[in-house]
Enzyme design. Structure first.
Site, PDB file in Angstrom:
ATOM      1  N   HIS A 113      -2.508   2.760  -6.074  1.00 12.95           N
ATOM      2  CA  HIS A 113      -2.851   1.343  -5.678  1.00 12.95           C
ATOM      3  C   HIS A 113      -3.272   0.275  -6.688  1.00 12.95           C
ATOM      4  CE1 HIS A 113      -4.451  -0.642  -1.855  1.00 12.95           C
ATOM      5  NE2 HIS A 113      -5.634  -1.052  -2.502  1.00 12.95           N
TER       6      HIS A 113
ATOM      7  N   TYR B  75      -9.450 -10.786  -7.235  1.00 15.45           N
ATOM      8  CA  TYR B  75      -8.624 -10.993  -8.259  1.00 15.45           C
ATOM      9  C   TYR B  75      -8.722 -12.150  -9.410  1.00 15.45           C
ATOM     10  CZ  TYR B  75      -6.069  -7.717  -5.539  1.00 15.45           C
ATOM     11  OH  TYR B  75      -5.757  -6.498  -4.821  1.00 15.45           O
TER      12      TYR B  75
ATOM     13  N   ARG C  25       0.939  -1.157   0.248  1.00 15.59           N
ATOM     14  CA  ARG C  25      -0.060  -0.152   0.008  1.00 15.59           C
ATOM     15  C   ARG C  25       1.013   1.096   0.088  1.00 15.59           C
ATOM     16  NH1 ARG C  25      -2.219  -3.575   3.837  1.00 15.59           N
ATOM     17  NH2 ARG C  25      -4.246  -4.515   3.463  1.00 15.59           N
TER      18      ARG C  25
ATOM     19  N   HIS D 284      -3.849  -9.143   3.723  1.00 13.15           N
ATOM     20  CA  HIS D 284      -5.297  -9.334   3.655  1.00 13.15           C
ATOM     21  C   HIS D 284      -5.636 -10.094   5.218  1.00 13.15           C
ATOM     22  CE1 HIS D 284      -6.148  -8.600  -0.691  1.00 13.15           C
ATOM     23  NE2 HIS D 284      -5.796  -7.463  -0.092  1.00 13.15           N
TER      24      HIS D 284
ATOM     25  N   LYS E  56      -1.571  -2.202   7.555  1.00 18.25           N
ATOM     26  CA  LYS E  56      -2.969  -1.539   8.020  1.00 18.25           C
ATOM     27  C   LYS E  56      -3.429  -2.564   9.135  1.00 18.25           C
ATOM     28  CE  LYS E  56      -7.692  -1.482   5.877  1.00 18.25           C
ATOM     29  NZ  LYS E  56      -8.620  -1.679   4.729  1.00 18.25           N
TER      30      LYS E  56
ATOM     31  N   ARG F  15      -0.317  -2.004  -6.896  1.00 20.29           N
ATOM     32  CA  ARG F  15      -0.585  -3.224  -5.765  1.00 20.29           C
ATOM     33  C   ARG F  15      -1.656  -4.157  -6.529  1.00 20.29           C
ATOM     34  NH1 ARG F  15      -0.877  -4.684  -0.441  1.00 20.29           N
ATOM     35  NH2 ARG F  15      -3.202  -5.415   0.361  1.00 20.29           N
TER      36      ARG F  15
END
Length: 307
Positions: free
Chosen positions: A223, A258, A133, A249, A158, A226
Site C-alpha cells: 500500500h 495526502y 490496491r 475513493h 473495492k 499507492r
C-alpha cells in the site's frame, strides 16, 4: 458449512457484497462462536460485549480488524438472525488517524531494484505506476490492459466498483517485457495455478525484505506504493478531485490525507518564531558575533636625553 453460516453467506450475496467481505464477515462470526463454544443463536449482547473486550485486551486486535468484527456482528444479528435487542448498541472503536508512509522517487527506484523475482517486481511496479490496491493489481487479467487507449480496467475494485486508470507508457513497456518472459494466459499475475491470482502474502513478505536491502528506515508495504503514487501526483500539481477518482475513493475526505505529506506544502510553511525580532529570541538563537580583540594602548615615547 453450518446452516447459519450458509444463510449469512446467502444474505450477503443477495446484497451483492464482495467475495472478500463475505469471507471476512463469516470468519469473524465463526471466531465469535468458537470463543464461547456455542452457536451464535444462543449468544446475546453480554457475550458480544465480552468478545469485544477480549479483542481489545487479550487478542490485541487492530482497530481495523475490531471494526470489521463489529460490522460482521451487526449484519448477522440484523439480517441473518434478527434479535429484539438493539444491534446498534454494538459500538465501533475509534480508529487512530496516522499519516501514510510515502517514498520519494529515488527511494522507490532503490526499493524496486531489490525485488528480484520478475513477477513480484512487476506487481509492485504496477502498484506505483497506477496507484492500485494490492487486490486490484493481483486480479488484473491480460484483457484488462488496453494498449490502444492506454488504459487499465480495474474490474476488482473495492466494493465491486470498476474504474479506468491511465496506463503509463513506461508501465506498458514493463508489462510487455514481463508478458514475453512469462506468457500469462488468464490472470496477469497468476499463482501456482493459472486459474487463481498470485497470493498477496508473498508480496507482503517480499516488501519487508526489499526495504531492508534498500536501506530504507521505513515500514514499506504494497500500500506504500499507492500512497507514493498519490503524493507524487499531488506534488506534480494534479488536483485532489482527480486523484480521488484515480484512486477509486468513495469519499473525498479519504484523499485529503495526502495534503499532510506533500513536501512543498510542508516546506513552504514558516514558523512564527522566524518573525520575532532578533533581540527577543532566546540566547541560543541570536547570531553569534566573534569577539573582537581589545584595543592596544598607544606606544609611549622614549624619554628625551635632556630630561
Amino acid at each position: 458449512m453450518t446452516p447459519l453460516r450458509k444463510r449469512m453467506t446467502e444474505d450477503m450475496q443477495l446484497r451483492n457484497y464482495a467475495a472478500k467481505t463475505v469471507e471476512n464477515y463469516t470468519r469473524h462470526i465463526g471466531c465469535f462462536a468458537k470463543h464461547f463454544g456455542k452457536s451464535p443463536e444462543h449468544l446475546g449482547p453480554e457475550e458480544v460485549r465480552a468478545y469485544q473486550v477480549y479483542l481489545v485486551n487479550e487478542k490485541k486486535a487492530s482497530w481495523s480488524s475490531f471494526n470489521q468484527a463489529v460490522c460482521a456482528l451487526r449484519f448477522f444479528y440484523r439480517h441473518t438472525l434478527p434479535r429484539k435487542w438493539h444491534v446498534d448498541m454494538i459500538p465501533f472503536g475509534k480508529k487512530p488517524k496516522t499519516l501514510p508512509t510515502v517514498l520519494s522517487g529515488a527511494e522507490v527506484h532503490r526499493f524496486l531494484q531489490c525485488v528480484q523475482p520478475l513477477k513480484h517486481r512487476t506487481v509492485l511496479t504496477t502498484l506505483y505506476a497506477a496507484g492500485l490496491r494490492i487486490s486490484e493489481a493481483l486480479h488484473l487479467r491480460v484483457t484488462h490492459v488496453d494498449s490502444q487507449r492506454m488504459q487499465l480496467l480495474v474490474a476488482h475494485g473495492k466494493g465491486n466498483r470498476q474504474r479506468l486508470t491511465p496506463l503509463s507508457p513506461r508501465l506498458l513497456e514493463t508489462l510487455r517485457q514481463y508478458w514475453l518472459e512469462t506468457r500469462p494466459d488468464c490472470y496477469l499475475f497468476p499463482g501456482k495455478t493459472g486459474d487463481r491470482p498470485l497470493s498477496s502474502a508473498a508480496i507482503q513478505k517480499l516488501c519487508k525484505q526489499a526495504a531492508l536491502q534498500a536501506g530504507l528506515n521505513k515500514r514499506v508495504t504494497p500500500h506504500t506504493m499507492r500512497h507514493s503514487y498519490a503524493t507524487g501526483l499531488l506534488e506534480a500539481g494534479v488536483d485532489l478531485l482527480t486523484i480521488g477518482q484515480l484512486l477509486g475513493h468513495r469519499s473525498f475526505s479519504s484523499t485529503l490525507i495526502y495534503l499532510h505529506v506533500r513536501r512543498p506544502h510542508l516546506q513552504s510553511i514558516p514558523s512564527p518564531i522566524d518573525w520575532l525580532p532578533v533581540d527577543q529570541c532566546p540566547q541560543w538563537m541570536r547570531p553569534q558575533v566573534p569577539p573582537s580583540d581589545p584595543p592596544k594602548a598607544p606606544p609611549t615615547d622614549p624619554p628625551s636625553n635632556h630630561e
